[in-house]
Design a protein around this motif. Structure first.
Motif, mmCIF file in Angstrom:
data_model
loop_
_atom_site.group_PDB
_atom_site.id
_atom_site.type_symbol
_atom_site.label_atom_id
_atom_site.label_comp_id
_atom_site.label_asym_id
_atom_site.label_seq_id
_atom_site.Cartn_x
_atom_site.Cartn_y
_atom_site.Cartn_z
ATOM 1 N N TYR A 10 7.547 20.655 35.742
ATOM 2 C CA TYR A 10 6.789 21.738 35.152
ATOM 3 C C TYR A 10 5.432 21.280 34.673
ATOM 4 C CZ TYR A 10 7.622 19.948 30.495
ATOM 5 O OH TYR A 10 7.635 19.161 29.394
ATOM 6 N N SER A 11 4.544 22.245 34.552
ATOM 7 C CA SER A 11 3.224 22.060 33.976
ATOM 8 C C SER A 11 3.074 23.148 32.926
ATOM 9 C CB SER A 11 2.137 22.209 35.035
ATOM 10 O OG SER A 11 2.325 21.243 36.051
ATOM 11 N N ALA A 12 2.528 22.792 31.768
ATOM 12 C CA ALA A 12 2.459 23.735 30.661
ATOM 13 C C ALA A 12 1.030 23.937 30.212
ATOM 14 C CB ALA A 12 3.301 23.225 29.492
ATOM 15 N N GLY A 13 0.767 25.125 29.679
ATOM 16 C CA GLY A 13 -0.528 25.408 29.070
ATOM 17 C C GLY A 13 -0.386 25.374 27.562
ATOM 18 N N SER A 14 -1.377 24.864 26.877
ATOM 19 C CA SER A 14 -1.373 24.894 25.417
ATOM 20 C C SER A 14 -1.428 26.349 24.966
ATOM 21 C CB SER A 14 -2.594 24.163 24.865
ATOM 22 O OG SER A 14 -2.594 22.829 25.286
ATOM 23 N N GLU A 15 -0.968 26.613 23.743
ATOM 24 C CA GLU A 15 -1.030 27.979 23.242
ATOM 25 C C GLU A 15 -2.473 28.471 23.320
ATOM 26 O OE1 GLU A 15 1.159 30.054 19.711
ATOM 27 O OE2 GLU A 15 -0.637 29.053 18.944
ATOM 28 N N ALA A 16 -2.647 29.670 23.846
ATOM 29 C CA ALA A 16 -3.984 30.238 24.016
ATOM 30 C C ALA A 16 -4.025 31.644 23.443
ATOM 31 C CB ALA A 16 -4.352 30.269 25.496
ATOM 32 N N PHE A 49 6.486 32.939 30.185
ATOM 33 C CA PHE A 49 5.567 33.275 29.110
ATOM 34 C C PHE A 49 6.328 33.404 27.797
ATOM 35 C CE2 PHE A 49 3.635 35.076 32.895
ATOM 36 C CZ PHE A 49 2.267 34.889 32.724
ATOM 37 N N THR A 50 5.781 32.868 26.715
ATOM 38 C CA THR A 50 6.270 33.119 25.359
ATOM 39 C C THR A 50 5.086 33.663 24.566
ATOM 40 O OG1 THR A 50 7.858 31.309 25.501
ATOM 41 C CG2 THR A 50 7.328 32.108 23.303
ATOM 42 N N TRP A 51 5.259 34.859 24.014
ATOM 43 C CA TRP A 51 4.187 35.576 23.332
ATOM 44 C C TRP A 51 4.423 35.596 21.824
ATOM 45 C CZ3 TRP A 51 0.216 37.182 26.317
ATOM 46 C CH2 TRP A 51 0.451 37.315 27.698
ATOM 47 N N SER A 52 3.346 35.492 21.049
ATOM 48 C CA SER A 52 3.424 35.638 19.593
ATOM 49 C C SER A 52 2.122 36.265 19.093
ATOM 50 C CB SER A 52 3.645 34.264 18.940
ATOM 51 O OG SER A 52 2.557 33.402 19.226
ATOM 52 N N PHE A 98 8.638 35.246 35.634
ATOM 53 C CA PHE A 98 8.334 35.758 36.964
ATOM 54 C C PHE A 98 8.810 34.772 38.014
ATOM 55 C CE2 PHE A 98 5.431 37.751 34.088
ATOM 56 C CZ PHE A 98 5.463 39.079 34.494
ATOM 57 N N ASP A 99 9.523 35.276 38.995
ATOM 58 C CA ASP A 99 9.991 34.460 40.110
ATOM 59 C C ASP A 99 8.873 34.400 41.145
ATOM 60 O OD1 ASP A 99 11.308 33.177 42.136
ATOM 61 O OD2 ASP A 99 12.976 34.583 42.219
ATOM 62 N N LEU A 100 8.401 33.206 41.443
ATOM 63 C CA LEU A 100 7.327 33.032 42.417
ATOM 64 C C LEU A 100 7.867 32.751 43.814
ATOM 65 C CD1 LEU A 100 4.948 30.930 40.166
ATOM 66 C CD2 LEU A 100 4.865 33.386 40.620
ATOM 67 N N ALA A 101 9.189 32.806 43.945
ATOM 68 C CA ALA A 101 9.876 32.722 45.243
ATOM 69 C C ALA A 101 9.503 31.487 46.056
ATOM 70 C CB ALA A 101 9.628 33.992 46.053
ATOM 71 N N GLY A 102 9.264 30.383 45.383
ATOM 72 C CA GLY A 102 8.972 29.151 46.105
ATOM 73 C C GLY A 102 7.700 29.216 46.920
ATOM 74 N N ALA A 103 6.689 29.919 46.395
ATOM 75 C CA ALA A 103 5.415 30.043 47.110
ATOM 76 C C ALA A 103 4.847 28.660 47.406
ATOM 77 C CB ALA A 103 4.426 30.852 46.270
ATOM 78 N N ALA A 104 4.467 28.431 48.639
ATOM 79 C CA ALA A 104 3.905 27.133 49.032
ATOM 80 C C ALA A 104 2.517 26.987 48.433
ATOM 81 C CB ALA A 104 3.853 27.031 50.545
ATOM 82 N N TYR A 105 2.278 25.846 47.797
ATOM 83 C CA TYR A 105 0.987 25.527 47.199
ATOM 84 C C TYR A 105 0.483 24.254 47.854
ATOM 85 C CZ TYR A 105 -2.299 23.682 43.723
ATOM 86 O OH TYR A 105 -3.394 23.155 43.094
ATOM 87 N N LYS A 126 -1.174 35.738 21.390
ATOM 88 C CA LYS A 126 -1.120 34.312 21.704
ATOM 89 C C LYS A 126 -0.022 34.104 22.734
ATOM 90 C CE LYS A 126 -2.927 32.548 17.410
ATOM 91 N NZ LYS A 126 -2.712 31.688 16.242
ATOM 92 N N VAL A 127 -0.276 33.206 23.681
ATOM 93 C CA VAL A 127 0.691 32.956 24.748
ATOM 94 C C VAL A 127 0.817 31.457 25.004
ATOM 95 C CG1 VAL A 127 -1.021 33.156 26.613
ATOM 96 C CG2 VAL A 127 1.388 33.620 27.090
ATOM 97 N N GLU A 128 2.026 31.043 25.330
ATOM 98 C CA GLU A 128 2.292 29.719 25.890
ATOM 99 C C GLU A 128 2.914 29.977 27.249
ATOM 100 O OE1 GLU A 128 3.800 26.449 23.276
ATOM 101 O OE2 GLU A 128 4.179 28.159 21.954
ATOM 102 N N ALA A 129 2.434 29.290 28.269
ATOM 103 C CA ALA A 129 2.922 29.508 29.634
ATOM 104 C C ALA A 129 3.402 28.192 30.230
ATOM 105 C CB ALA A 129 1.817 30.094 30.504
#
Length: 136
Positions: A10-16, A49-52, A98-105, A126-129
């Motif tokens: 996983y890769s995470a974003g800081s709370e924004a 997503f986690t929202w506050s 959200f399910d990204l269905a194994g989208a090729a990147y 505020k969101v953390e993703a």
């Protein structure tokens, strides 16, 4: 673990803080939680997503992009998504997955960052993703 015994990373974003204009959130390695940079070739599985601190917002819009300007999208924009109830005890949070269905990147730069481009419909939140992905 995902299907076939391939372990998700996983890769995470800081709370924004988000407002009504699109904001770029870098989904990157998180030293505290052990996340990794997105591999140059991988499958994108889920976006969490986690929202506050939601203030008057009722919905949000998002997409993933190769760049922080959002000019080169990876996914189609998802618009006017309602927040879902998460933990209701203090501090209460809203959640979405959200399910990204194994989208090729694929990107030519090893460890290229993926950006979440997101906004709320009114007010602020505020969101953390967290982006779950697996190698190819």
């Amino acid at each position: 673990m995902s299907a076939g015994g391939i372990q998700n990373k996983y890769s995470a974003g800081s709370e924004a803080s988000l407002g009504t204009s699109y904001t770029a959130i870098e989904l990157k390695a998180d030293g505290t939680l052990g996340g990794r940079k997105v591999a140059s070739q991988c499958y994108l599985d889920k976006l969490l997503f986690t929202w506050s601190s939601i203030s008057t917002a009722a919905s949000f819009s998002w997409y993933l992009a190769y760049d922080s300007d959002g000019k080169f999208p990876i996914t189609d924009p998802q618009e006017s998504i309602s927040f879902k109830d998460g933990k209701t005890t203090s501090p209460a949070v809203k959640v979405n997955a959200f399910d990204l269905a194994g989208a090729a990147y694929r990107h030519t730069n090893q460890g290229q960052t993926v950006f979440l481009i997101a906004k709320v419909n009114a007010g602020s939140a505020k969101v953390e993703a967290v982006l779950l992905w697996r190698g190819r």
